[in-house]
Design a protein around this motif. Structure first.
Motif, PDB file in Angstrom:
ATOM      1  N   PRO A 195       0.841  -1.202   0.000  1.00 45.32           N
ATOM      2  CA  PRO A 195       0.000   0.000   0.000  1.00 45.32           C
ATOM      3  C   PRO A 195       0.877   1.254   0.000  1.00 45.32           C
ATOM      4  CG  PRO A 195      -0.790  -1.584   1.624  1.00 45.32           C
ATOM      5  CD  PRO A 195       0.545  -2.082   1.142  1.00 45.32           C
ATOM      6  N   SER A 196       0.408   2.295  -0.653  1.00 48.86           N
ATOM      7  CA  SER A 196       1.192   3.522  -0.718  1.00 48.86           C
ATOM      8  C   SER A 196       1.412   4.092   0.678  1.00 48.86           C
ATOM      9  CB  SER A 196       0.476   4.563  -1.592  1.00 48.86           C
ATOM     10  OG  SER A 196       1.220   5.764  -1.630  1.00 48.86           O
ATOM     11  N   THR A 197       2.632   4.502   0.924  1.00 51.48           N
ATOM     12  CA  THR A 197       2.972   5.103   2.216  1.00 51.48           C
ATOM     13  C   THR A 197       2.941   6.619   2.163  1.00 51.48           C
ATOM     14  OG1 THR A 197       5.316   4.951   1.606  1.00 51.48           O
ATOM     15  CG2 THR A 197       4.402   3.141   2.912  1.00 51.48           C
ATOM     16  N   SER A 198       2.506   7.175   1.048  1.00 56.29           N
ATOM     17  CA  SER A 198       2.500   8.633   0.889  1.00 56.29           C
ATOM     18  C   SER A 198       1.065   9.170   0.910  1.00 56.29           C
ATOM     19  CB  SER A 198       3.163   9.012  -0.439  1.00 56.29           C
ATOM     20  OG  SER A 198       3.085  10.399  -0.666  1.00 56.29           O
ATOM     21  N   ALA A 199       0.882  10.300   1.568  1.00 56.15           N
ATOM     22  CA  ALA A 199      -0.436  10.935   1.611  1.00 56.15           C
ATOM     23  C   ALA A 199      -0.804  11.536   0.268  1.00 56.15           C
ATOM     24  CB  ALA A 199      -0.467  12.011   2.698  1.00 56.15           C
ATOM     25  N   ARG A 200       0.184  11.886  -0.544  1.00 57.39           N
ATOM     26  CA  ARG A 200      -0.030  12.463  -1.873  1.00 57.39           C
ATOM     27  C   ARG A 200       0.569  11.545  -2.926  1.00 57.39           C
ATOM     28  NH1 ARG A 200      -0.299  18.160  -2.560  1.00 57.39           N
ATOM     29  NH2 ARG A 200       1.432  18.077  -4.066  1.00 57.39           N
ATOM     30  N   PRO A 201      -0.039  11.471  -4.106  1.00 55.56           N
ATOM     31  CA  PRO A 201       0.564  10.675  -5.180  1.00 55.56           C
ATOM     32  C   PRO A 201       1.960  11.187  -5.520  1.00 55.56           C
ATOM     33  CG  PRO A 201      -1.668  11.339  -5.756  1.00 55.56           C
ATOM     34  CD  PRO A 201      -1.296  12.107  -4.532  1.00 55.56           C
ATOM     35  N   ARG A 202       2.827  10.276  -5.954  1.00 49.76           N
ATOM     36  CA  ARG A 202       4.190  10.626  -6.347  1.00 49.76           C
ATOM     37  C   ARG A 202       4.412  10.167  -7.779  1.00 49.76           C
ATOM     38  NH1 ARG A 202       6.161   6.799  -1.733  1.00 49.76           N
ATOM     39  NH2 ARG A 202       4.326   5.824  -2.676  1.00 49.76           N
ATOM     40  N   ILE A 203       4.966  11.037  -8.605  1.00 48.18           N
ATOM     41  CA  ILE A 203       5.227  10.717 -10.005  1.00 48.18           C
ATOM     42  C   ILE A 203       6.729  10.730 -10.245  1.00 48.18           C
ATOM     43  CG2 ILE A 203       4.815  11.346 -12.408  1.00 48.18           C
ATOM     44  CD1 ILE A 203       2.282  12.761 -11.536  1.00 48.18           C
ATOM     45  N   ALA A 204       7.281   9.614 -10.714  1.00 48.41           N
ATOM     46  CA  ALA A 204       8.703   9.530 -11.035  1.00 48.41           C
ATOM     47  C   ALA A 204       8.987  10.295 -12.318  1.00 48.41           C
ATOM     48  CB  ALA A 204       9.123   8.076 -11.190  1.00 48.41           C
ATOM     49  N   VAL A 205      10.022  11.130 -12.286  1.00 47.28           N
ATOM     50  CA  VAL A 205      10.366  11.954 -13.447  1.00 47.28           C
ATOM     51  C   VAL A 205      11.878  11.972 -13.646  1.00 47.28           C
ATOM     52  CG1 VAL A 205       8.356  13.456 -13.278  1.00 47.28           C
ATOM     53  CG2 VAL A 205      10.448  14.059 -12.045  1.00 47.28           C
ATOM     54  N   SER A 206      12.279  12.476 -14.808  1.00 47.04           N
ATOM     55  CA  SER A 206      13.694  12.631 -15.126  1.00 47.04           C
ATOM     56  C   SER A 206      14.377  13.554 -14.136  1.00 47.04           C
ATOM     57  CB  SER A 206      13.838  13.186 -16.546  1.00 47.04           C
ATOM     58  OG  SER A 206      15.167  13.577 -16.802  1.00 47.04           O
ATOM     59  N   ARG A 207      15.645  13.266 -13.867  1.00 51.77           N
ATOM     60  CA  ARG A 207      16.426  14.099 -12.952  1.00 51.77           C
ATOM     61  C   ARG A 207      16.600  15.512 -13.488  1.00 51.77           C
ATOM     62  NH1 ARG A 207      21.924  11.223 -12.782  1.00 51.77           N
ATOM     63  NH2 ARG A 207      22.482  13.049 -11.541  1.00 51.77           N
ATOM     64  N   VAL A 231       9.118  13.044  -8.180  1.00 52.74           N
ATOM     65  CA  VAL A 231      10.258  12.356  -7.562  1.00 52.74           C
ATOM     66  C   VAL A 231      11.298  12.114  -8.651  1.00 52.74           C
ATOM     67  CG1 VAL A 231      11.018  10.372  -6.230  1.00 52.74           C
ATOM     68  CG2 VAL A 231       8.669  11.208  -5.977  1.00 52.74           C
ATOM     69  N   PRO A 232      12.373  12.910  -8.701  1.00 55.09           N
ATOM     70  CA  PRO A 232      13.371  12.749  -9.764  1.00 55.09           C
ATOM     71  C   PRO A 232      14.280  11.551  -9.541  1.00 55.09           C
ATOM     72  CG  PRO A 232      13.995  14.537  -8.309  1.00 55.09           C
ATOM     73  CD  PRO A 232      12.654  14.063  -7.837  1.00 55.09           C
ATOM     74  N   MET A 233      14.589  10.847 -10.634  1.00 60.26           N
ATOM     75  CA  MET A 233      15.527   9.723 -10.582  1.00 60.26           C
ATOM     76  C   MET A 233      15.941   9.380 -12.001  1.00 60.26           C
ATOM     77  SD  MET A 233      12.820   6.667  -9.616  1.00 60.26           S
ATOM     78  CE  MET A 233      12.008   7.669  -8.370  1.00 60.26           C
ATOM     79  N   GLY A 234      16.962   8.550 -12.140  1.00 58.88           N
ATOM     80  CA  GLY A 234      17.457   8.170 -13.451  1.00 58.88           C
ATOM     81  C   GLY A 234      16.825   6.882 -13.938  1.00 58.88           C
ATOM     82  N   SER A 235      17.101   6.512 -15.203  1.00 60.54           N
ATOM     83  CA  SER A 235      16.746   5.233 -15.789  1.00 60.54           C
ATOM     84  C   SER A 235      15.248   4.995 -15.842  1.00 60.54           C
ATOM     85  CB  SER A 235      17.403   4.076 -15.013  1.00 60.54           C
ATOM     86  OG  SER A 235      16.856   2.827 -15.374  1.00 60.54           O
ATOM     87  N   ALA A 236      14.746   4.745 -17.040  1.00 59.26           N
ATOM     88  CA  ALA A 236      13.318   4.446 -17.212  1.00 59.26           C
ATOM     89  C   ALA A 236      12.918   3.215 -16.407  1.00 59.26           C
ATOM     90  CB  ALA A 236      13.012   4.242 -18.690  1.00 59.26           C
ATOM     91  N   GLY A 237      13.755   2.189 -16.433  1.00 66.75           N
ATOM     92  CA  GLY A 237      13.440   0.984 -15.679  1.00 66.75           C
ATOM     93  C   GLY A 237      13.375   1.228 -14.194  1.00 66.75           C
ATOM     94  N   VAL A 238      14.289   2.044 -13.689  1.00 64.65           N
ATOM     95  CA  VAL A 238      14.280   2.374 -12.271  1.00 64.65           C
ATOM     96  C   VAL A 238      13.007   3.142 -11.921  1.00 64.65           C
ATOM     97  CG1 VAL A 238      15.406   3.819 -10.525  1.00 64.65           C
ATOM     98  CG2 VAL A 238      16.768   2.288 -11.956  1.00 64.65           C
ATOM     99  N   LYS A 239      12.589   4.046 -12.801  1.00 60.92           N
ATOM    100  CA  LYS A 239      11.352   4.799 -12.542  1.00 60.92           C
ATOM    101  C   LYS A 239      10.152   3.865 -12.471  1.00 60.92           C
ATOM    102  CE  LYS A 239      12.877   9.101 -14.807  1.00 60.92           C
ATOM    103  NZ  LYS A 239      14.048   8.649 -15.584  1.00 60.92           N
ATOM    104  N   MET A 240      10.074   2.908 -13.406  1.00 57.66           N
ATOM    105  CA  MET A 240       8.935   1.979 -13.373  1.00 57.66           C
ATOM    106  C   MET A 240       8.997   1.063 -12.164  1.00 57.66           C
ATOM    107  SD  MET A 240       8.299   1.174 -17.430  1.00 57.66           S
ATOM    108  CE  MET A 240       9.731   1.868 -18.275  1.00 57.66           C
ATOM    109  N   MET A 241      10.194   0.609 -11.787  1.00 55.58           N
ATOM    110  CA  MET A 241      10.320  -0.220 -10.602  1.00 55.58           C
ATOM    111  C   MET A 241      10.086   0.584  -9.320  1.00 55.58           C
ATOM    112  SD  MET A 241      10.677  -3.283 -11.640  1.00 55.58           S
ATOM    113  CE  MET A 241       9.530  -2.659 -12.888  1.00 55.58           C
TER     114      MET A 241
END
Length: 277
Positions: free
Chosen positions: A160-172, A191-201
């Motif tokens: 279950p999501s641990t965040s009160a607000r939705p989080r969207i992974a995006v490019s750094r 939420v910035p991070m690298g790699s498309a696979g890392v964002k989906m995971m």
């Protein structure tokens, strides 16, 4: 996409996959991704290279290893790899491995960053053509003693999501403007991070709740993580809501949505109303 559960443990040795692993496309995909991940960690630790030279060396080493292993253990199958020359012979094959030997080269070249991955997916012509197995390895996570390989044989259980607000992974570096507008519309954080696979995971791992991309990708960028996300029960589609199709003549597949199912209608409705410009 249809996946059958397999034993959770991935058994492997230094010399090759076990008979149990060889008997399962799911486990073999995970074994291949992990083998390439180990090779990438070796290149990163021992080559003495930096920057573009390190990126190129990692890409080549992982690609060559994966090509040789697939040729050895699945010799009748075709391979579509980001680093290889595309042979249209794959279009007439019943089984095609879709591989990204190193997703997130920039992050790989910036030790000790861990947001890079190896993608290994298997497409089959059965049932009209679909992904039947997939694995995403994030080798640098192993040092932190957390799960570092996600695969379809033991579908991840999304907490279950641990965040009160939705989080969207995006490019750094370049979050798309439409994703920023989407986040504002649905009250989400980026939420910035690298790699498309890392964002989906990151959606699988409860680090984010959605990944929405429309900036240009190819089949190898999304095949393995989409297979894993779908097996985990997440929503996956193109940005117009249509299914993601693989092993196509044109491997350009520029957009993807991976999200918690409860967010899919909001995301699709926003895109339909506002577009991505």
């Amino acid at each position: 996409m249809t996946f059958e559960a397999e034993p959770e443990k991935i058994k492997q040795s230094e010399v090759g996959p076990t008979p149990e692993t060889l008997a399962s496309d799911h486990l073999l995909a995970a074994w291949l991704a992990e083998a390439a991940g180990r090779r990438l960690l070796e290149v990163r630790a021992t080559s003495g290279l930096e920057g573009k030279e390190l990126k190129d060396a990692g890409d080549l080493a992982a690609h060559e290893l994966l090509m040789s292993l697939v040729a050895e253990y699945r010799p009748l199958d075709a391979v579509l790899s980001e680093e290889g020359k595309d042979s249209k012979e794959r279009l007439g094959k019943d089984r095609v491995w879709i591989i990204d030997p190193l997703d997130g080269t920039r992050e790989f070249s910036e030790p000790p960053r861990d947001d890079w991955a190896v993608h290994v997916a298997l497409w089959a012509s059965s049932n009209g053509g679909e992904l039947i197995a997939g694995a995403v390895a994030q080798p640098a996570l192993a040092a932190a003693s957390v799960q570092s390989t996600f695969h379809t044989g033991a579908a991840p259980v999304v907490p279950p999501s641990t965040s009160a607000r939705p989080r969207i992974a995006v490019s750094r570096s370049r979050p798309p403007a439409f994703v920023e507008a989407l986040a504002e519309e649905i009250g989400a954080d980026l939420v910035p991070m690298g790699s498309a696979g890392v964002k989906m995971m990151s959606v699988v791992r409860d680090i984010s709740d959605a990944y929405v991309h429309a900036g240009g990708q190819y089949e190898w960028d999304s095949a393995a993580p989409v297979a894993v996300a779908a097996a985990a029960g997440l929503f996956t589609s193109r940005i117009d809501g249509s299914p993601l199709r693989y092993n196509q003549d044109d491997v350009y597949l520029p957009d993807v949505i991976v999200c918690r199912p409860e967010l899919s209608e909001q995301i699709l409705a926003f895109i339909k109303s506002h577009g991505i410009d």
